[in-house]
Design a protein around this motif. Structure first.
Motif, PDB file in Angstrom:
ATOM      1  N   GLN A  30     -49.454  43.137  16.718  1.00  0.00           N
ATOM      2  CA  GLN A  30     -49.681  44.522  17.083  1.00  0.00           C
ATOM      3  C   GLN A  30     -49.276  45.389  15.898  1.00  0.00           C
ATOM      4  O   GLN A  30     -48.485  44.985  15.039  1.00  0.00           O
ATOM      5  N   PRO A  31     -49.812  46.617  15.825  1.00  0.00           N
ATOM      6  CA  PRO A  31     -49.354  47.518  14.775  1.00  0.00           C
ATOM      7  C   PRO A  31     -47.853  47.726  14.869  1.00  0.00           C
ATOM      8  O   PRO A  31     -47.318  47.915  15.961  1.00  0.00           O
ATOM      9  N   VAL A  39     -41.248  56.619  13.818  1.00  0.00           N
ATOM     10  CA  VAL A  39     -41.743  57.509  14.864  1.00  0.00           C
ATOM     11  C   VAL A  39     -40.550  58.067  15.629  1.00  0.00           C
ATOM     12  O   VAL A  39     -39.684  57.311  16.063  1.00  0.00           O
ATOM     13  N   PRO A  40     -40.476  59.371  15.811  1.00  0.00           N
ATOM     14  CA  PRO A  40     -39.321  59.954  16.519  1.00  0.00           C
ATOM     15  C   PRO A  40     -39.227  59.460  17.958  1.00  0.00           C
ATOM     16  O   PRO A  40     -40.227  59.140  18.598  1.00  0.00           O
ATOM     17  N   PHE A  41     -38.007  59.438  18.462  1.00  0.00           N
ATOM     18  CA  PHE A  41     -37.777  59.077  19.846  1.00  0.00           C
ATOM     19  C   PHE A  41     -38.391  60.134  20.754  1.00  0.00           C
ATOM     20  O   PHE A  41     -38.340  61.335  20.488  1.00  0.00           O
ATOM     21  N   SER A  87     -53.759  53.163  14.548  1.00  0.00           N
ATOM     22  CA  SER A  87     -53.018  53.244  13.297  1.00  0.00           C
ATOM     23  C   SER A  87     -51.570  53.603  13.609  1.00  0.00           C
ATOM     24  O   SER A  87     -51.268  54.146  14.678  1.00  0.00           O
ATOM     25  N   PRO A  88     -50.630  53.328  12.689  1.00  0.00           N
ATOM     26  CA  PRO A  88     -49.223  53.673  12.959  1.00  0.00           C
ATOM     27  C   PRO A  88     -49.021  55.147  13.307  1.00  0.00           C
ATOM     28  O   PRO A  88     -48.200  55.476  14.166  1.00  0.00           O
ATOM     29  N   TRP A 123     -59.058  57.248  18.903  1.00  0.00           N
ATOM     30  CA  TRP A 123     -58.752  57.769  17.572  1.00  0.00           C
ATOM     31  C   TRP A 123     -59.297  56.802  16.536  1.00  0.00           C
ATOM     32  O   TRP A 123     -58.924  55.630  16.512  1.00  0.00           O
ATOM     33  N   MET A 124     -60.183  57.268  15.673  1.00  0.00           N
ATOM     34  CA  MET A 124     -60.740  56.469  14.584  1.00  0.00           C
ATOM     35  C   MET A 124     -60.588  57.226  13.282  1.00  0.00           C
ATOM     36  O   MET A 124     -60.916  58.416  13.198  1.00  0.00           O
ATOM     37  N   GLU A 125     -60.059  56.512  12.282  1.00  0.00           N
ATOM     38  CA  GLU A 125     -59.804  57.129  10.976  1.00  0.00           C
ATOM     39  C   GLU A 125     -59.008  58.424  11.166  1.00  0.00           C
ATOM     40  O   GLU A 125     -59.258  59.442  10.531  1.00  0.00           O
TER      41      GLU A 125
END
Length: 608
Positions: A30-31, A39-41, A87-88, A123-125
């Motif tokens: 997985q990513p 990534v913030p909580f 994406s991340p 979400w793409m690109e």
């Protein structure tokens, strides 16, 4: 039968929790969270019937005014697919819903997409297409920039930095960088390698990202996009291929062609309706001789239909082996799927569909087999799969619909690894395949070796622990080695559940305990419950008191008697319940957010 089936599907395919605490992952990586940009909580919290989001300082970052708040509000059965391709940066977004409208925030509380749309693409690109209740479409970038307002009748998800759009009956393109190619074309295809086919004055040509004409509009049709530097084109009712400059590398002389090169080759059909292969230089490497081509070349083999039946051939045209099954699939890591069963008499597509996108919506499936020259509509939460040519199932002839199909697997010599004669064969993983037949489960590895015979009432592969958790005919649980099938844990437990760690939760005499993946007890069976966690701390209840166990079985956090429920730690925080309300604690058991919420869901930061 039905409950077993659902449990096997849930555990082996969806790959999340099974029974109270088992979990596994056999679908690939997985990513993962970027350590340079964590990534913030964030935790979604519910109060007075409305949801909002707080940070790790208990500050409200998204107002408490929404009906729902989560990483994604796609239907449950599609969430895994959507997020596995994310994406991340996508994990920094939170989707909210108010009434029938949805929107996106960042975890810091920035509005990314206003609460305005009723459906969206994936979400793409780092862009998303949204559709309003008035069927107008807009395009947003992941930083909140509105790339296009809601004034278009159509916008495709981005491909190669460009999104096709339609306005006032004409097509153009929107660029992620902000450039616009004004709507002026009758139809368009997708960008790839900086170029896109477009149709004007009834003919097809090619433009670049600046809107300049690279290939004049002289063709009847084109393929969906450039692949390996070539584009399929049709002129005078014959197909060929051009390069990026418009030079005809393969003169239009074929009745039909595979619409996209793959691995340096493409299938072509002559006037006698026979198929062969050409390379990217236009050399006919395999003369037309096959009734159909079912797969591209993959790992040196292609599925075809010969005068004697179906089989796979080598790149020089020699028959590798027969494989006379209803459906043939490409090879991956030395194994190919095949299927048996009945095919409806409605026929075959004339040519392959090609997927250019990953979408929640109808992907962006483009292909002459569907007689479309613009992306499919990207909404209604239907998953498109994969970027690349061609999207599987691939084939010059592909069955439109099949019934009573059964999956099996063969190796690159044609030897059956897993037989489709079973009631059901689950998708192959890196270690093997789960098999169901006559209401009993078994397991076969990638070499075709039987790891577990078809004798178990339930069977749960667990990659982390290297085990097959199994329920035998006496309804007792034990575990086998996922490698060779030897018994690792004896069949004497009323339950066994895998965790994200190599530890196993067991149940004996009505109580739960923790053991190693070798069957060594880390704790006695003294707990009322033990829940899984990927943080290394397992919530457990013992005689009405809640605590947390380490992976070694040590009781590391004891909670006050006033706590009536506890959930796993996520990003250094855990939700616990006191006096009917939920709050957040840290690893020391101290309150991060006081217990004042009706519910709390800590939002994952990556593919957990």
């Amino acid at each position: 039968m039905q409950s077993l089936w659902k449990k096997a599907v849930f555990c082996a395919l969806i790959l999340t929790s099974c029974l109270p605490v088992s979990a596994m992952n056999t679908t690939g990586k997985q990513p993962q969270e970027d350590p340079q940009n964590p990534v913030p909580f964030a935790a979604a919290v519910k109060k007075d019937g409305k949801w909002g989001v707080i940070n790790d300082r208990a500050e409200v970052v998204i107002p408490m005014q929404y009906d729902k708040a989560a990483i994604t509000l796609a239907p449950d059965n599609l969430q895994t697919r959507e997020l596995s391709a994310a994406s991340p940066s996508r994990w920094n977004l939170i989707e909210v819903q108010q009434g029938k409208k949805r929107g996106f925030y960042s975890r810091e509380g920035q509005v990314i997409v206003p609460v305005s749309y009723t459906s969206r693409s994936a979400w793409m690109e780092d862009t998303v297409v949204v559709q309003t209740a008035s069927n107008r479409n807009a395009l947003y970038y992941i930083n909140g920039t509105e790339l296009a307002p809601a004034e278009y009748s159509y916008i495709s998800p981005a491909s190669d930095g460009m999104a096709a759009m339609k306005k006032d009956g004409k097509y153009g393109f929107l660029s992620i960088s902000g450039n616009t190619i004004l709507p002026q074309y009758e139809e368009v295809q997708s960008f790839a390698d900086g170029l896109a086919p477009v149709k004007e004055h009834g003919k097809w040509g090619v433009i670049d990202k600046a809107g300049r004409t690279v290939v004049p509009s002289i063709y009847q049709e084109t393929g969906p996009a450039y692949a390996e530097g070539l584009l399929a084109v049709k002129k005078d009712n014959r197909w060929g291929f051009i390069d990026k400059s418009g030079k005809e590398i393969i003169a239009p002389s074929y009745k039909k062609v595979q619409l996209a090169f793959q691995n340096g080759m493409a299938a072509v059909q002559d006037n006698q309706n026979l198929w062969g292969f050409v390379d990217s230089k236009g050399v006919q490497v395999i003369a037309p001789q096959y009734k159909a081509v079912y797969t591209p070349f993959s790992e040196g083999l292609a599925g075809v239909s010969t005068v004697d039946g179906k089989g796979y051939i080598h790149p020089d045209g020699r028959l590798a082996f027969m494989a006379d099954y209803a459906q043939l699939f490409p090879f991956h890591d030395g194994i190919a799927e095949y299927r048996t069963g009945k095919i409806t008499p409605s026929g075959y597509y004339a040519s392959p569909s090609v997927s250019i996108g990953i979408g929640i919506g109808i992907g962006i499936g483009i292909g002459h087999g569907h007689h479309r020259h613009h992306p499919y509509y990207p909404f209604d939460w239907w998953p498109g799969i994969g970027i690349g040519w061609p999207y599987y199932p691939w084939g010059i002839y592909e069955p439109q619909l099949s019934v009573e199909m059964h999956r099996g697997y063969i190796d690159n010599t044609g030897r059956v690894i897993v037989s489709a004669a079973n009631n059901h064969v689950f998708p192959m993983t890196e270690t093997g395949s789960l098999v169901l037949n006559d209401n009993r489960f078994g397991y076969v590895n990638r070499k075709g070796e039987i790891i577990a015979h078809l004798v178990y009432r339930e069977l749960i592969p667990n990659q982390t622990a290297g085990l097959l958790l199994a329920k035998n005919e006496d309804k007792k649980w034990g575990a086998l080695s996922l490698t060779d099938g030897t018994e690792i844990i004896p069949f004497q437990y009323s339950e066994l559940s895998a965790t994200h760690s190599p530890s196993i939760v067991y149940k004996q005499n009505g109580r739960y305990g923790l053991m190693t993946n070798k069957g060594l007890h880390l704790t006695a069976a003294v707990y009322d419950s033990i829940a899984d966690s990927d943080s290394g701390l397992f919530p457990a209840e013992k005689d009405g008191q809640w605590l947390y166990l380490s992976t070694s079985g040590k009781e590391v956090i004891h909670l006050p008697d006033s706590i009536t429920d506890a959930r796993p730690f996520v990003q250094n925080a855990a939700a616990v319940k006191e006096n009917g309300k939920w709050g957040l604690i840290n690893h020391s058991g101290q309150w991060i957010a006081s217990p004042e919420f009706d519910d709390i869901q800590i939002l994952p930061s990556h593919g957990e």
